[in-house]
Design a protein around this motif. Structure first.
Motif, short mmCIF file in Angstrom:
data_model
loop_
_atom_site.label_atom_id
_atom_site.label_comp_id
_atom_site.label_asym_id
_atom_site.label_seq_id
_atom_site.Cartn_x
_atom_site.Cartn_y
_atom_site.Cartn_z
N MET A 124 0.84 -1.18 0.00
CA MET A 124 0.00 0.00 0.00
C MET A 124 0.89 1.24 0.00
O MET A 124 1.96 1.24 0.56
N VAL A 125 0.36 2.27 -0.64
CA VAL A 125 1.08 3.54 -0.69
C VAL A 125 0.05 4.67 -0.68
O VAL A 125 -1.02 4.53 -1.26
N ASP A 126 0.35 5.75 0.03
CA ASP A 126 -0.49 6.94 0.01
C ASP A 126 0.16 7.97 -0.90
O ASP A 126 1.37 8.18 -0.84
N PHE A 156 1.50 5.06 -11.50
CA PHE A 156 2.83 4.49 -11.52
C PHE A 156 3.75 5.33 -10.65
O PHE A 156 3.67 6.55 -10.66
N SER A 157 4.61 4.66 -9.93
CA SER A 157 5.60 5.32 -9.10
C SER A 157 6.98 4.88 -9.55
O SER A 157 7.18 3.70 -9.88
N ARG A 166 -5.52 13.20 -1.23
CA ARG A 166 -4.71 11.98 -1.08
C ARG A 166 -5.51 10.73 -1.45
O ARG A 166 -6.70 10.64 -1.16
N VAL A 167 -4.80 9.79 -2.08
CA VAL A 167 -5.39 8.49 -2.39
C VAL A 167 -4.50 7.41 -1.79
O VAL A 167 -3.31 7.62 -1.55
N ARG A 168 -5.08 6.26 -1.56
CA ARG A 168 -4.32 5.08 -1.14
C ARG A 168 -4.32 4.11 -2.30
O ARG A 168 -5.35 3.83 -2.89
N GLY A 169 -3.15 3.61 -2.63
CA GLY A 169 -3.02 2.68 -3.74
C GLY A 169 -2.52 1.32 -3.28
O GLY A 169 -1.83 1.20 -2.27
N PHE A 220 0.32 0.92 -9.39
CA PHE A 220 -0.60 0.88 -8.26
C PHE A 220 -2.01 1.12 -8.76
O PHE A 220 -2.23 1.84 -9.71
N ASP A 221 -2.96 0.52 -8.08
CA ASP A 221 -4.37 0.72 -8.36
C ASP A 221 -4.93 1.65 -7.28
O ASP A 221 -4.65 1.44 -6.09
#
Length: 51
Positions: free
Chosen positions: A1-3, A17-18, A37-40, A27-28
């Protein structure tokens, strides 16, 4: 997970994409956390090396 901090929120389930260390990680968009902010969630198995 990534914020991720965004100027405009992408729709849910859009791919982002990161880049890290010359590699790209897809990431979705899983959840909108607030107005910026979103969480992926990793689309593929992401392994971040810690050195």
């Amino acid at each position: 997970m990534v914020d991720v901090l965004c100027e405009r929120l992408p729709p849910l389930h859009q791919a982002l994409f990161s880049a890290f260390d010359h590699e790209y990680y897809p990431f979705d968009v899983y959840r909108h956390l607030d107005a910026q902010r979103v969480r992926g969630d990793c689309i593929t198995s992401c392994q971040w090396s810690q050195t």
